[in-house]
Design a protein around this motif. Sequence first.
Motif, PDB file in Angstrom:
ATOM      1  N   PRO A 104       0.754  -1.044  -0.052  1.00  0.00           N
ATOM      2  CA  PRO A 104      -0.140  -0.200  -0.027  1.00  0.00           C
ATOM      3  C   PRO A 104       0.865   1.268  -0.069  1.00  0.00           C
ATOM      4  O   PRO A 104       1.775   1.186   0.554  1.00  0.00           O
ATOM      5  N   VAL A 105       0.490   2.308  -0.675  1.00  0.00           N
ATOM      6  CA  VAL A 105       1.102   3.509  -0.730  1.00  0.00           C
ATOM      7  C   VAL A 105       1.585   4.118   0.558  1.00  0.00           C
ATOM      8  O   VAL A 105       0.846   4.118   1.546  1.00  0.00           O
ATOM      9  N   GLY A 106       2.871   4.488   0.825  1.00  0.00           N
ATOM     10  CA  GLY A 106       3.168   4.937   1.897  1.00  0.00           C
ATOM     11  C   GLY A 106       4.464   3.786   2.937  1.00  0.00           C
ATOM     12  O   GLY A 106       5.028   4.463   3.594  1.00  0.00           O
ATOM     13  N   MET A 107       4.411   2.749   2.027  1.00  0.00           N
ATOM     14  CA  MET A 107       5.098   1.922   2.657  1.00  0.00           C
ATOM     15  C   MET A 107       6.583   1.938   2.514  1.00  0.00           C
ATOM     16  O   MET A 107       7.403   1.678   3.429  1.00  0.00           O
ATOM     17  N   ASN A 108       6.971   2.297   1.326  1.00  0.00           N
ATOM     18  CA  ASN A 108       8.248   2.659   1.159  1.00  0.00           C
ATOM     19  C   ASN A 108       8.931   3.726   1.904  1.00  0.00           C
ATOM     20  O   ASN A 108      10.037   3.573   2.396  1.00  0.00           O
ATOM     21  N   MET A 109       8.157   4.720   2.469  1.00  0.00           N
ATOM     22  CA  MET A 109       8.441   5.811   3.361  1.00  0.00           C
ATOM     23  C   MET A 109       8.738   4.761   4.751  1.00  0.00           C
ATOM     24  O   MET A 109       9.871   5.441   5.550  1.00  0.00           O
TER      25      MET A 109
ATOM     26  N   VAL B 294      -5.642  15.490  -9.761  1.00  0.00           N
ATOM     27  CA  VAL B 294      -5.847  14.675  -8.751  1.00  0.00           C
ATOM     28  C   VAL B 294      -4.968  13.455  -8.925  1.00  0.00           C
ATOM     29  O   VAL B 294      -5.718  12.595  -9.748  1.00  0.00           O
ATOM     30  N   LEU B 295      -4.021  12.915  -8.124  1.00  0.00           N
ATOM     31  CA  LEU B 295      -3.449  11.650  -8.481  1.00  0.00           C
ATOM     32  C   LEU B 295      -3.693  10.799  -7.322  1.00  0.00           C
ATOM     33  O   LEU B 295      -3.238  11.507  -6.166  1.00  0.00           O
ATOM     34  N   ASN B 296      -3.931   9.806  -7.452  1.00  0.00           N
ATOM     35  CA  ASN B 296      -4.381   8.875  -6.026  1.00  0.00           C
ATOM     36  C   ASN B 296      -3.806   7.309  -6.300  1.00  0.00           C
ATOM     37  O   ASN B 296      -4.314   6.506  -6.571  1.00  0.00           O
ATOM     38  N   PRO B 297      -2.306   7.346  -6.395  1.00  0.00           N
ATOM     39  CA  PRO B 297      -1.743   5.911  -6.523  1.00  0.00           C
ATOM     40  C   PRO B 297      -1.907   5.160  -5.330  1.00  0.00           C
ATOM     41  O   PRO B 297      -2.181   5.567  -4.120  1.00  0.00           O
ATOM     42  N   ALA B 298      -2.255   3.826  -5.664  1.00  0.00           N
ATOM     43  CA  ALA B 298      -2.774   2.935  -4.837  1.00  0.00           C
ATOM     44  C   ALA B 298      -1.413   2.019  -4.050  1.00  0.00           C
ATOM     45  O   ALA B 298      -1.621   1.660  -2.928  1.00  0.00           O
ATOM     46  N   PHE B 299      -0.322   1.977  -4.904  1.00  0.00           N
ATOM     47  CA  PHE B 299       0.819   0.956  -4.420  1.00  0.00           C
ATOM     48  C   PHE B 299       2.190   1.940  -4.255  1.00  0.00           C
ATOM     49  O   PHE B 299       2.321   2.756  -4.987  1.00  0.00           O
ATOM     50  N   ASP B 300       3.007   1.124  -3.377  1.00  0.00           N
ATOM     51  CA  ASP B 300       4.557   1.667  -3.486  1.00  0.00           C
ATOM     52  C   ASP B 300       5.189   0.449  -3.767  1.00  0.00           C
ATOM     53  O   ASP B 300       4.490  -0.665  -3.660  1.00  0.00           O
ATOM     54  N   TYR B 301       6.216   0.452  -4.377  1.00  0.00           N
ATOM     55  CA  TYR B 301       7.315  -0.603  -4.425  1.00  0.00           C
ATOM     56  C   TYR B 301       8.375  -0.468  -3.487  1.00  0.00           C
ATOM     57  O   TYR B 301       9.060   0.544  -3.271  1.00  0.00           O
ATOM     58  N   VAL B 302       8.770  -1.353  -2.747  1.00  0.00           N
ATOM     59  CA  VAL B 302       9.641  -1.461  -1.741  1.00  0.00           C
ATOM     60  C   VAL B 302      10.929  -2.518  -2.332  1.00  0.00           C
ATOM     61  O   VAL B 302      10.426  -3.656  -2.370  1.00  0.00           O
ATOM     62  N   PRO B 303      11.997  -2.026  -2.527  1.00  0.00           N
ATOM     63  CA  PRO B 303      13.131  -2.854  -3.045  1.00  0.00           C
ATOM     64  C   PRO B 303      13.389  -3.848  -1.802  1.00  0.00           C
ATOM     65  O   PRO B 303      13.266  -3.770  -0.716  1.00  0.00           O
ATOM     66  N   PRO B 304      14.141  -5.202  -2.345  1.00  0.00           N
ATOM     67  CA  PRO B 304      14.376  -6.172  -1.260  1.00  0.00           C
ATOM     68  C   PRO B 304      15.346  -5.811  -0.272  1.00  0.00           C
ATOM     69  O   PRO B 304      15.508  -6.361   0.563  1.00  0.00           O
ATOM     70  N   GLU B 305      16.407  -4.753  -0.551  1.00  0.00           N
ATOM     71  CA  GLU B 305      17.313  -4.298   0.299  1.00  0.00           C
ATOM     72  C   GLU B 305      16.730  -3.686   1.658  1.00  0.00           C
ATOM     73  O   GLU B 305      17.521  -3.350   2.593  1.00  0.00           O
TER      74      GLU B 305
END
Length: 416
Positions: free
Chosen positions: A289-294, A359-370
Amino acid sequence: MAEVQGLVNDFATKLSKRKVEGSRETARMTAELLRTVISQQKMTSSTNHAAVLIDAVRGVGRRLIDANPVELAVGNIVRRVLYIIREEELSLQAGELTLSSQGSDREIDEEDDKLFLSSAATYQRILHPPSLATLLGSKPETPPACHPSASRNHDIEGKADKSPSSLTLKRHIMEAVNDLIEDIKTCHEQIADQAVELIHQHEVVLTLGHSRTVKKFLCAAKEKKRSFQVVVAEGAPKYLGHVLAKGLAAKGLQTTMIADSSVFAMISRVNMVVVGVHAVMANGGVVAPVGMNMVALAARKHAVPFVVVAGTYKLCPLYPNNPEVLLNDMRCPSELLSFGEFSDCVDFSIGSEAPLLHVLNPAFDYVPPELVSLFVTDTGGHTPSFIYRLISEFYSADDLALQQKLLPESEHSNSI
């Protein structure tokens, strides 16, 4: 098959209209639909039964993936079922070869026993010749109809010509698919059983948004008499973290709600981050879910373990750069602003209708394996570097490119 086609169309419509909520429910419904497709598939004795089932599942899989390319669990389950078909076919073939070799060995042993008894009887007659009365009362011996080796070769050839029965293959595949459905239903409990090994006394655990797997994981640790606190980031713009916080508090867990922008401010007080994700890619990265990379960056900055809990049905055998993978989805702008709030920023002149405010509302984040410390699945805990090996246990390399139609053998040879 018309009834099955109707079921496929209904499920594809639900996927395209986003009426199926959650990857777990999507995976379960996909597996149950494919089970129906396999059970209703008609096959003739002259065809390769496994090939017919593979083609049928592939066709349905392409239709479902096209209906909602963002829901990677659909393709995961389709590939899992294709792998099951291939494995059951190989298993039946290996079983038939084993039975055939055992049968031929048994016939050879019986023939050797007969030759030994015959030679022993001849030797006995030489040492003790029969009397005249015995010779007169004995019946004449009848010659064998054919040579033993010829009959043995005929039996072996007859067994080799027999292919696996379609009913036997279907039954084994259906049993394996039923096991897969049961694993999807119970994966949350199997993941939750590992909570007590990871969460210790008086720790502070942070999570983002709402995940049923995370909720069961935390509640299982609470049931094992672990005393800890949970910090829940609210997960804007849907604010599903509010639902999780209320549910955890109702279970007796000490819960603190924070805004997503407060994650960096709170992370220094946290001992562990536990989150649920949308999909796990082949390289160990996750679509979340968006915000997870943060959150993952904050955890890495402060050396806090970032733990992902996910069922094996979320393991995607594709890499993030694969063209079949749609990493994001744009949700409705009304989750951020109502139309009345930005309608004044739209030019309603004839032929224009060009908005001045997007208005942009992305649903997902990509979190790299590291940025991921550990994966907790229903098969145990795994590091990101082990994911590719785990994926090899559930998928076949022949089924990775579902969207690409297979070339006929003649065209394939010409292209090479």
